[in-house]
Design a protein around this motif. Structure first.
Motif, mmCIF file in Angstrom:
data_model
loop_
_atom_site.group_PDB
_atom_site.id
_atom_site.type_symbol
_atom_site.label_atom_id
_atom_site.label_comp_id
_atom_site.label_asym_id
_atom_site.label_seq_id
_atom_site.Cartn_x
_atom_site.Cartn_y
_atom_site.Cartn_z
ATOM 1 N N ASP A 1 22.985 20.612 -0.741
ATOM 2 C CA ASP A 1 23.213 19.576 0.265
ATOM 3 C C ASP A 1 22.310 19.888 1.444
ATOM 4 O O ASP A 1 22.090 21.059 1.768
ATOM 5 C CB ASP A 1 24.673 19.587 0.735
ATOM 6 N N ALA A 2 21.794 18.841 2.083
ATOM 7 C CA ALA A 2 20.861 19.082 3.179
ATOM 8 C C ALA A 2 20.904 17.931 4.166
ATOM 9 O O ALA A 2 21.345 16.827 3.832
ATOM 10 C CB ALA A 2 19.439 19.223 2.634
ATOM 11 N N VAL A 3 20.465 18.228 5.373
ATOM 12 C CA VAL A 3 20.187 17.174 6.342
ATOM 13 C C VAL A 3 18.667 17.133 6.472
ATOM 14 O O VAL A 3 18.033 18.172 6.660
ATOM 15 C CB VAL A 3 20.844 17.466 7.704
ATOM 16 N N ILE A 4 18.103 15.941 6.300
ATOM 17 C CA ILE A 4 16.656 15.834 6.362
ATOM 18 C C ILE A 4 16.273 14.790 7.410
ATOM 19 O O ILE A 4 17.119 14.008 7.873
ATOM 20 C CB ILE A 4 16.020 15.442 4.999
ATOM 21 N N ALA A 5 14.989 14.791 7.788
ATOM 22 C CA ALA A 5 14.474 13.729 8.645
ATOM 23 C C ALA A 5 13.058 13.402 8.206
ATOM 24 O O ALA A 5 12.307 14.295 7.788
ATOM 25 C CB ALA A 5 14.488 14.169 10.109
ATOM 26 N N LEU A 6 12.729 12.111 8.279
ATOM 27 C CA LEU A 6 11.395 11.627 7.924
ATOM 28 C C LEU A 6 10.763 11.034 9.181
ATOM 29 O O LEU A 6 11.371 10.177 9.832
ATOM 30 C CB LEU A 6 11.489 10.539 6.853
ATOM 31 N N THR A 7 9.583 11.492 9.524
ATOM 32 C CA THR A 7 8.890 10.961 10.704
ATOM 33 C C THR A 7 7.420 10.719 10.351
ATOM 34 O O THR A 7 6.975 11.051 9.252
ATOM 35 C CB THR A 7 8.962 11.952 11.893
ATOM 36 N N GLY A 8 6.683 10.164 11.307
ATOM 37 C CA GLY A 8 5.256 9.924 11.085
ATOM 38 C C GLY A 8 5.036 8.665 10.281
ATOM 39 O O GLY A 8 5.654 7.630 10.537
ATOM 40 N N ALA A 9 4.173 8.740 9.267
ATOM 41 C CA ALA A 9 3.814 7.554 8.480
ATOM 42 C C ALA A 9 5.030 7.016 7.716
ATOM 43 O O ALA A 9 5.880 7.776 7.270
ATOM 44 C CB ALA A 9 2.704 7.903 7.501
ATOM 45 N N ASP A 10 5.054 5.694 7.558
ATOM 46 C CA ASP A 10 6.093 5.049 6.756
ATOM 47 C C ASP A 10 5.645 5.048 5.296
ATOM 48 O O ASP A 10 4.710 4.330 4.922
ATOM 49 C CB ASP A 10 6.307 3.616 7.261
ATOM 50 N N MET A 11 6.296 5.875 4.482
ATOM 51 C CA MET A 11 5.928 5.977 3.071
ATOM 52 C C MET A 11 6.980 5.324 2.176
ATOM 53 O O MET A 11 7.120 5.666 0.995
ATOM 54 C CB MET A 11 5.699 7.448 2.692
ATOM 55 N N GLY A 12 7.740 4.389 2.736
ATOM 56 C CA GLY A 12 8.720 3.633 1.952
ATOM 57 C C GLY A 12 9.703 4.535 1.218
ATOM 58 O O GLY A 12 9.987 4.343 0.036
ATOM 59 N N PRO B 1 5.844 8.378 18.650
ATOM 60 C CA PRO B 1 4.458 7.907 18.686
ATOM 61 C C PRO B 1 4.399 6.499 18.098
ATOM 62 O O PRO B 1 5.106 6.206 17.143
ATOM 63 C CB PRO B 1 3.706 8.912 17.798
ATOM 64 N N SER B 2 3.590 5.626 18.697
ATOM 65 C CA SER B 2 3.533 4.279 18.138
ATOM 66 C C SER B 2 2.213 4.109 17.388
ATOM 67 O O SER B 2 1.142 4.169 17.969
ATOM 68 C CB SER B 2 3.730 3.224 19.220
ATOM 69 N N ILE B 3 2.368 3.980 16.087
ATOM 70 C CA ILE B 3 1.204 3.955 15.201
ATOM 71 C C ILE B 3 0.545 2.586 15.256
ATOM 72 O O ILE B 3 1.217 1.562 15.138
ATOM 73 C CB ILE B 3 1.634 4.326 13.764
ATOM 74 N N ALA B 4 -0.771 2.592 15.455
ATOM 75 C CA ALA B 4 -1.505 1.333 15.620
ATOM 76 C C ALA B 4 -1.386 0.463 14.374
ATOM 77 O O ALA B 4 -1.574 0.934 13.253
ATOM 78 C CB ALA B 4 -2.970 1.639 15.912
ATOM 79 N N THR B 5 -1.059 -0.816 14.567
ATOM 80 C CA THR B 5 -1.005 -1.722 13.428
ATOM 81 C C THR B 5 -2.296 -2.520 13.292
ATOM 82 O O THR B 5 -2.523 -3.183 12.292
ATOM 83 C CB THR B 5 0.165 -2.723 13.592
#
Lengths: 289, 324
Positions: B68-79, B170-174
């Protein structure tokens, strides 16, 4: 020339390039290492790391602990505290390397390059021709005929640039164009006016003509020489290449594999630039061995 | 423990700020390129910002959790999905033993970061777990993840229910355009005035021939100052050649006519000039930009660069988190 006042050039917010001169010479490099030694001794708060090179020192610093202006002021004062270069002495170890010249492994690498990338003159013969030597025997004599100064470290983990301390032993060579995709580990090469031992099987551009069985870096830190650091060389070390035959090469290689090889190191010497200059004045730099 | 089912394109174990104290021996620091997103990921799962996590480049991995774990995803959106259910970025998430996390191709940004509570517990090398692929050290077996490998984890912390405030991300340029701050130097005086103006006024395209050592740029020609053309032979034959010298991280290293931004796995020295240096506060933008996107460079002073770095450092703290 060697500058009276060094230039301090910003490299973003974490680095400062300190330029002590704009020449590739032993004297300029000796000044670099003298200043680097003073910076290390001074333990200035906020100065993180140094990369002493041929005529420059890259200083990394923590902007939360020291400002750009304060690095310039404090390090500039250390440079000025060196009155005459002639009075400087540096701790200098002498490390001996057994070397098999004109070995089968650099030859196989050369053959592979010719077959896959481009035809070129065989490296030892190119070195003989470009440096006006008589034959391969003289190449070996000249290359093993003097001590080399560890002028700079880096580019690849463990790699050092060696500068011949005897002008009679200077060898120059153009670099491979295009570069090699691989080089035998611990091959010895010459490029420009510098010499290097390849720490690992890496790409490369120096003309290669010899190989040592003694490693210069070891990530596993098995051999006694690497207990303190994975890289053998420190700035200000000197190196001597000792020609050996295949039997001796294989013997050393076995000791390395067993984990029992002891690098031959004299660790009790100081290098005096005054005495070096006095010795230089006694020789004819145009002579070869 | 985490089992690597698919490694992704180039997924590496990294920690922040990477390997310190070995630059003078030829070891680049490595570490996450977008260190802002990386630090926030660690904070979300209750880790110190320095804990080892994963940097996923362009295409993320598929991972099966052995605890069992607690995770976090940040940075690029990899779906990202967990057992098929879509997962949000920028918040802590609970994962149960046996569940499978799938990250795909980056839809926005280039590098996704995964933090796991307790951190990744691979064997440190010279005081860091950061992967330095060129030297084959750090991380798991010194390189990018491979299918079938197992990632050891530290002791679980079980801190969940947090997310990063929108203003602290951080706001990633679209629009595929980036403004990258640089400090002129160390070797900007090797470029003539026209060349300096051209550098700052032109658009530069990030080449696909880029990696964690260097980001190649495509753009207009460079022109050189007199000192680059008329110089002693030991400086080399090309105007961009100089006597071997140390390279700052972030240096825009000019090889002939090709500028290469030297990033976290940089070479530590070489014989080319560095007319400009990207500031540390702009590295997250390098980390999130994709090949063929456009950079414009903006000159700032050392003082401004340090102020920008402090702003990001201040955002990488507990105050940036809020309960979900």
């Amino acid at each position: 020339m060697i500058y009276d006042e060094p230039r301090f050039l910003p490299g973003g917010d974490k680095f400062i390039e300190m330029e002590l001169g704009d020449e590739m010479s032993f004297d300029c490099n000796f000044l670099v290492h003298s200043v680097a030694a003073l910076i290390r001794q001074a333990k200035i708060k906020g100065i993180v790391e140094l990369v002493p090179e041929l005529s420059t020192i890259m200083i990394s610093y923590d902007g939360d602990q020291i400002s750009f202006a304060d690095v310039v002021r404090e390090v500039g004062a250390l440079r000025r505290s060196i009155g005459s270069l002639e009075d400087q002495e540096l701790d200098s170890r002498l490390i001996y390397f057994p070397v098999l010249y004109v070995d089968p492994w650099t030859r196989a690498c050369y053959d592979d390059y010719c077959a896959k990338i481009a035809k070129k003159e065989w490296d030892p013969e190119l070195l003989v021709r470009v440096n006006n030597l008589a034959n391969l025997q003289q190449l070996i004599r000249v290359h093993s005929g003097c001590e080399y100064w560890v002028a700079a470290l880096g580019f690849w983990p463990g790699l050092a640039s060696h500068m011949p301390l005897d002008p009679r032993c200077v060898l120059t060579a153009p670099k491979y164009n295009p570069p090699r995709t691989w080089t035998p580990k611990q091959a010895i090469g010459v490029g420009g006016g510098l010499c290097a031992i390849y720490p690992d099987q890496t790409p490369g551009g120096y003309q290669i003509f010899a190989r040592t069985p003694a490693p210069i870096w070891e990530p596993t830190q098995t051999l006694p020489a690497f207990k303190q650091s994975l890289a053998l060389f420190r700035p200000g070390d000197r190196v001597r290449f000792v020609p050996v035959d295949r039997e001796e090469y294989d013997y050393v290689e076995r000791k390395v594999t067993e984990g029992t090889y002891q690098h031959v190191v004299s660790d009790f010497q100081k290098f005096s630039i005054k005495r070096y200059h006095a010795w230089l004045a006694t020789i004819d730099p145009k002579e070869r061995f | 423990m985490i089992e690597v089912l698919k490694p992704g394109l180039e997924t590496t174990v990294q920690d922040y700020p990477g390997r310190k104290g070995c630059f003078g021996y030829g070891f680049a620091p490595s570490g996450p390129i977008d260190h802002w997103s990386f630090r926030l990921a660690n904070l979300l799962v209750g880790n110190p910002v320095s804990a080892a996590g994963l940097e996923c480049q362009f295409i993320g991995p598929t991972l099966r959790f052995g605890r069992d774990a607690v995770i976090a995803l940040t940075g690029a959106d990899m779906g990202a999905t967990l057992d098929g259910t879509a997962l949000p970025l920028w918040q802590s998430l609970t994962v149960y033993t046996g569940q499978t996390l799938v990250l795909g191709a980056a839809r926005l940004g280039a590098r996704g970061y995964i933090a796991i509570d307790g951190g990744i517990d691979t064997e440190p090398f010279l005081g860091s777990r950061a992967t330095y692929s060129m030297a084959g050290v750090g991380g798991l077996d010194g390189g990018a993840l491979k299918a079938g490998q197992h990632l050891p984890l530290g002791a679980p912390r079980r801190i969940a229910g947090r997310r990063v405030r929108a203003a602290a991300r951080p706001s990633i340029a679209t629009d595929r355009q980036w403004t990258i701050e640089v400090v002129p130097g160390p070797n900007d005086d090797w470029i003539d005035e026209t060349g300096q103006r051209r550098f700052l006024e032109s658009e530069w395209k990030l080449s696909a021939r880029s990696n964690r050592v260097g980001f190649r740029l495509e753009g207009p020609e460079w022109s050189f100052a007199d000192k680059a053309i008329h110089k002693a032979p030991e400086h080399g034959s090309n105007p961009s050649n100089t006597i071997d010298h140390g390279y700052p991280i972030g240096a825009i290293n000019l090889c002939g006519q090709t500028p290469i931004i030297l990033v976290n796995d940089t070479l530590t020295l070489g014989g080319f000039i560095n007319p400009y240096t990207v500031i540390s506060a702009a590295f997250w933008k390098l980390g999130q930009s994709r090949p063929n996107e456009i950079y414009r460079f903006k000159a700032v002073t050392v003082r401004e660069a340090q102020a920008l770095r402090r702003e990001i450092d201040a955002l990488c703290g507990e105050a940036s988190l809020e309960p979900t």
